[in-house]
Motif scaffolding. Structure first.
Motif, PDB file in Angstrom:
ATOM      1  N   ALA A   1       0.837  -1.205   0.000  1.00  0.00           N
ATOM      2  CA  ALA A   1       0.000   0.000   0.000  1.00  0.00           C
ATOM      3  C   ALA A   1       0.870   1.252   0.000  1.00  0.00           C
ATOM      4  O   ALA A   1       0.571   2.239  -0.677  1.00  0.00           O
ATOM      5  CB  ALA A   1      -0.928  -0.004   1.211  1.00  0.00           C
ATOM      6  N   ILE A   2       1.977   1.210   0.746  1.00  0.00           N
ATOM      7  CA  ILE A   2       2.900   2.352   0.752  1.00  0.00           C
ATOM      8  C   ILE A   2       3.465   2.555  -0.652  1.00  0.00           C
ATOM      9  O   ILE A   2       3.493   3.667  -1.182  1.00  0.00           O
ATOM     10  CB  ILE A   2       4.050   2.127   1.767  1.00  0.00           C
ATOM     11  N   GLN A   3       3.881   1.453  -1.274  1.00  0.00           N
ATOM     12  CA  GLN A   3       4.465   1.524  -2.612  1.00  0.00           C
ATOM     13  C   GLN A   3       3.476   2.135  -3.608  1.00  0.00           C
ATOM     14  O   GLN A   3       3.796   3.073  -4.334  1.00  0.00           O
ATOM     15  CB  GLN A   3       4.899   0.111  -3.058  1.00  0.00           C
ATOM     16  N   ASN A   4       2.234   1.638  -3.593  1.00  0.00           N
ATOM     17  CA  ASN A   4       1.208   2.161  -4.507  1.00  0.00           C
ATOM     18  C   ASN A   4       0.933   3.638  -4.261  1.00  0.00           C
ATOM     19  O   ASN A   4       0.731   4.406  -5.198  1.00  0.00           O
ATOM     20  CB  ASN A   4      -0.107   1.389  -4.328  1.00  0.00           C
TER      21      ASN A   4
ATOM     22  N   PHE B   1       1.344   6.811  -6.727  1.00  0.00           N
ATOM     23  CA  PHE B   1       0.182   7.665  -6.962  1.00  0.00           C
ATOM     24  C   PHE B   1       0.536   9.137  -6.729  1.00  0.00           C
ATOM     25  O   PHE B   1       0.181  10.013  -7.523  1.00  0.00           O
ATOM     26  CB  PHE B   1      -0.953   7.234  -6.024  1.00  0.00           C
ATOM     27  N   ILE B   2       1.274   9.409  -5.654  1.00  0.00           N
ATOM     28  CA  ILE B   2       1.635  10.796  -5.323  1.00  0.00           C
ATOM     29  C   ILE B   2       2.561  11.370  -6.396  1.00  0.00           C
ATOM     30  O   ILE B   2       2.342  12.471  -6.904  1.00  0.00           O
ATOM     31  CB  ILE B   2       2.302  10.873  -3.929  1.00  0.00           C
TER      32      ILE B   2
ATOM     33  N   LYS C   1       2.883  10.495  -9.477  1.00  0.00           N
ATOM     34  CA  LYS C   1       2.196  10.639 -10.757  1.00  0.00           C
ATOM     35  C   LYS C   1       1.209  11.805 -10.736  1.00  0.00           C
ATOM     36  O   LYS C   1       1.099  12.558 -11.688  1.00  0.00           O
ATOM     37  CB  LYS C   1       1.445   9.336 -11.072  1.00  0.00           C
ATOM     38  N   ASN C   2       0.468  11.950  -9.628  1.00  0.00           N
ATOM     39  CA  ASN C   2      -0.617  12.930  -9.605  1.00  0.00           C
ATOM     40  C   ASN C   2      -0.239  14.290  -9.035  1.00  0.00           C
ATOM     41  O   ASN C   2      -0.892  15.280  -9.325  1.00  0.00           O
ATOM     42  CB  ASN C   2      -1.811  12.379  -8.833  1.00  0.00           C
ATOM     43  N   TYR C   3       0.784  14.342  -8.180  1.00  0.00           N
ATOM     44  CA  TYR C   3       1.126  15.625  -7.546  1.00  0.00           C
ATOM     45  C   TYR C   3       2.544  16.073  -7.870  1.00  0.00           C
ATOM     46  O   TYR C   3       2.920  17.194  -7.587  1.00  0.00           O
ATOM     47  CB  TYR C   3       0.932  15.540  -6.024  1.00  0.00           C
ATOM     48  N   GLY C   4       3.361  15.194  -8.409  1.00  0.00           N
ATOM     49  CA  GLY C   4       4.734  15.566  -8.747  1.00  0.00           C
ATOM     50  C   GLY C   4       5.708  15.110  -7.683  1.00  0.00           C
ATOM     51  O   GLY C   4       5.333  14.900  -6.528  1.00  0.00           O
TER      52      GLY C   4
ATOM     53  N   VAL D   1      -3.468   9.278   2.008  1.00  0.00           N
ATOM     54  CA  VAL D   1      -2.521   9.696   0.971  1.00  0.00           C
ATOM     55  C   VAL D   1      -1.598  10.782   1.541  1.00  0.00           C
ATOM     56  O   VAL D   1      -0.386  10.752   1.349  1.00  0.00           O
ATOM     57  CB  VAL D   1      -3.256  10.175  -0.299  1.00  0.00           C
ATOM     58  N   ALA D   2      -2.188  11.721   2.308  1.00  0.00           N
ATOM     59  CA  ALA D   2      -1.388  12.801   2.899  1.00  0.00           C
ATOM     60  C   ALA D   2      -0.284  12.247   3.796  1.00  0.00           C
ATOM     61  O   ALA D   2       0.805  12.817   3.871  1.00  0.00           O
ATOM     62  CB  ALA D   2      -2.288  13.751   3.693  1.00  0.00           C
ATOM     63  N   CYS D   3      -0.531  11.122   4.447  1.00  0.00           N
ATOM     64  CA  CYS D   3       0.444  10.594   5.414  1.00  0.00           C
ATOM     65  C   CYS D   3       1.717  10.118   4.732  1.00  0.00           C
ATOM     66  O   CYS D   3       2.715   9.860   5.393  1.00  0.00           O
ATOM     67  CB  CYS D   3      -0.172   9.504   6.294  1.00  0.00           C
ATOM     68  N   GLN D   4       1.700  10.003   3.393  1.00  0.00           N
ATOM     69  CA  GLN D   4       2.916   9.627   2.663  1.00  0.00           C
ATOM     70  C   GLN D   4       3.478  10.793   1.855  1.00  0.00           C
ATOM     71  O   GLN D   4       4.359  10.613   1.017  1.00  0.00           O
ATOM     72  CB  GLN D   4       2.629   8.437   1.734  1.00  0.00           C
TER      73      GLN D   4
END
Ligand SMILES: [Zn+2]
Ligand SMILES: [Zn+2]
Length: 687
Positions: A303-306, A310-311, A313-316, A382-385
């Motif tokens: 889950a951390i890896q995904n 995700f971060i 790809k979507n936020y830079g 998501v914020a926690c990563q």
């Protein structure tokens, strides 16, 4: 063909969606066996042997499970991953009389991957977890069964008490007394608005607060001193003593546990813990989030890896910290949920409503609540990563003093300070702004020794405040801190003490009722050791230790039972009956009044407010000699928003929940869970 047994039909439906035709799924509809209703069901003389019996109304589902199990190759017991879930599986095993097709499987999210993995790794029933459930059930049964008759005799008929509920009420009672005993003190805070002398910039003004007088901390207790200081500050010259700048990095919050999720539900949505858990259960059973009863902030590696992908790809990549963030906390019980509450898939936030075949809601209200909670869990996770938010923090120290032409100081030197914070990189705040702290206004660029002009001095009178009453969020936080609460108990405990009328809510905060006060004082006076916070925490730890296989459940019961039963008899014989305080209305009882006018001078009753099992009512102070009662109408001072004639009054639903209705009922049908604002015309369906 295989059979999977779960406890809820929603969970069954979600499993059916992806398991294909080789599996049948059947739901037990919760527990199927429990201690009997009609008697204690615990053999105290015989090592507390519990007598679990089939629960009323469960014969049919048991018959169905038996019938199906005979036709299949394997039976998988897939109840929830905690002690209650393990107990349900164990009871199913008991009624199926342990045939060797039976296997226990455990998953923390209802997704195809997790369930496939669980089916590949079945295990036997975890006897320690089952024992922990037995220990908890027997302990609470003994306390309930032995305390209730005592309370009936010494306080009032119909009362009941529980172990964890009692200490929770105790917290609320003690806080109320702290508030009552609180002596408020006056103090003053003095602010000055200053401006840069040689600046034409728009924001050359800023506010500083007095922090030191000479070398002493500025502590101003009365108006006279405040006036003296204010007058001196009005004639002083101001200069910048020092400017400090530093970078502050704020890391994200850990992902949700049951405790932090329910607290956020209270703060952000104004929901009760019960509502948050009900909605979370639907999300879990729908396969959207991991198991919602957990005390762990761990996250599965995959889950951390995904999430990191995700971060990026979507936020830079600047929103992605160089290494994953780990939130190490150990679950109290190694065999229970290992993970924080998180979304099972990250893409679902974008197509929440379009998820194929997905329906978990019976009403629009639940549907929209589910969406809100899901989004909060998603963002928090998501914020926690994500990368830290970065702020520039500026502190400006300003002196105020007055010096005459002979450089003689006319009065003390004053030190005043302004602090400001500017966010220069939002990081995880980009996503999780829900609980953003108020940011202080931007401060101008000033130099050391720069002269400033005074615009005004603003002395403010303040008063020290008593501690706040607990609301659901601060209560859960405290229960967790004291080691009294567990993921499965926060919401039910808080609900029970309200239904039993031991506490009530006023503006979303808890205060004890007169019954709550009476029962609390009686129990604390007579069983001081057993209802200590520390002892309760110790007992909860012991239940966890049973689950971990470290101690025997009967030893845990004995540690409570020996001092408890020793006290019971003497309290029964010696404790005085408790009087429940009533609230006087200042009016004579109409029945007594009539009798007195007819010549019976003994009838001197007056009206008082009592709290009964079904809420507050008005009765005669001479009860039980005089049986006069009337309904208590609690007015809110708001005119009914529907008929514009009646008053909005506080009522109780059949389930004991407080709601707002019209005094002209049944003529006017206005009803609402929320206190209406003037102009509101929403009507809720209340049964
Ligand atoms: Zn009377
Ligand atoms: Zn009305």
């Amino acid at each position: 063909m295989n059979l999977i047994i779960v406890e809820s039909p929603t969970k069954a439906r979600t499993l059916t969606r992806f398991l294909g035709t080789k599996f049948m799924v059947e739901a037990t509809m919760g527990h199927i066996m429990d201690l009997p209703k009609s008697k204690i069901g615990v053999d105290i003389e015989n090592n507390f042997k519990p007598e679990y019996v089939v629960m009323e109304g469960k014969e049919k589902v048991i018959k169905e499970i038996k019938k199906l199990s005979e036709k299949v190759d394997k039976v998988f017991l897939a109840t929830d991953p905690d002690r209650e879930g393990e107990a349900i599986s164990s009871h199913v095993k008991d009624v199926l009389q342990s045939n060797n097709k039976l296997k226990r499987i455990v998953f923390h999210e209802i997704t195809k991957e997790a369930v496939d993995e669980a089916i590949k790794n079945p295990r036997d029933i975890d006897v320690n977890l089952v024992d922990a459930q037995i220990g908890r059930r027997v302990l609470d049964r003994l306390v309930g069964y032995k305390l209730s008759p005592l309370l009936w005799r010494k306080v009032r008929r119909g009362l009941s008490a529980g172990r964890v509920q009692t200490v929770t009420v105790r917290l609320i009672v003690e806080r109320e007394r702290e508030i009552l005993a609180f002596k408020t003190d006056e103090y003053w805070e003095i602010f000055a608005t200053v401006k840069q002398l040689n600046s034409s910039a728009v924001n050359s003004k800023f506010i500083v607060q007095l922090i030191k007088i000479g070398d002493q901390k500025a502590e101003i207790k009365d108006q006279k001193t405040a006036e003296t200081v204010t007058n001196e500050l009005k004639t002083a010259s101001y200069a910048v003593l020092d400017v400090k700048k530093r970078e502050v990095r704020k890391n994200p919050y850990p992902p949700f546990t049951t405790s932090t999720m329910t607290q956020a539900g209270v703060r952000i949505f104004g929901w009760s813990a019960k509502k948050t858990m009900m909605i979370a259960q639907r999300l879990y059973e729908g396969g959207l989030i991991t198991y919602h009863r957990t005390d762990s902030t761990n996250i599965a590696a995959v889950a951390i890896q995904n999430t990191r992908e995700f971060i990026g790809k979507n936020y830079g990549n600047n929103y992605l910290p160089p290494t994953p963030r780990f939130y190490k906390t150990k679950s109290k019980v190694a065999q229970e949920a290992h993970e924080a509450v998180r979304p099972t898939k990250l893409d679902t936030i974008f197509n929440f409503h379009r998820k194929a075949g997905y329906s978990f809601s019976i009403s629009n209200e639940v549907e929209s609540s589910a969406k809100k909670l899901y989004e909060l869990i998603w963002k928090r996770f998501v914020a926690c990563q994500m990368a830290a938010a970065v702020y520039d923090e500026t502190t400006i120290d300003v002196t105020a003093e007055q010096v005459n032409s002979l450089t003689v100081k006319l009065f003390n030197r004053y030190l005043l300070r302004a602090s400001g914070q500017i966010m220069k990189f939002d990081g995880w705040r980009k996503l999780y702004q829900t609980e953003i702290e108020t940011e202080i206004e931007k401060l101008p660029e000033v130099q050391k020794d720069e002269q400033l002009t005074l615009i005004k001095v603003d002395p403010q009178q303040k008063f020290t405040q008593p501690p706040a009453r607990y609301n659901e969020a601060s209560l859960i936080k405290t229960l967790e801190k004291l080691g009294i609460g567990r993921p499965s108990t926060y919401a039910p405990t808080i609900n029970t003490i309200q239904i039993r009328n031991y506490v009530e809510k006023e503006d979303r905060a808890f205060k004890p009722t007169n019954i709550g006060l009476a029962v609390n004082d009686f129990l604390i006076a007579n069983f001081p050791d057993l209802f200590e916070y520390k002892f309760t925490a110790h007992m909860e730890d012991n239940l966890d230790k049973i689950a971990n296989g470290e101690i025997k459940w009967t030893d845990v019961i004995l540690e409570f039972w020996n001092p408890f039963s020793g006290k019971l008899a003497s309290v029964q014989d010696n404790a005085a009956r408790v009087k429940i305080e009533t609230e006087k209305l200042g009016k004579a009882c109409p029945e007594c009044n009539e009798a007195r006018l007819a010549g019976d001078e003994s009838r001197q009753g007056e009206l008082v407010i009592r709290t009964g099992r079904f809420g507050k009512f008005i009765s005669c102070s001479r009860f039980p000699d005089c049986k006069y009662t009337e309904k208590l109408v609690e007015k809110t001072g708001i005119v009914c928003p529907v008929c514009k004639q009646g008053d909005v009054i506080i009522k109780k639903s059949k389930k004991g929940r407080k709601f707002y209705g019209c005094s002209r009922y049944p003529e006017c049908k206005f009803a609402s869970w929320q206190k209406p604002n003037k102009g509101d015309i929403k009507t809720d369906n209340i049964s």
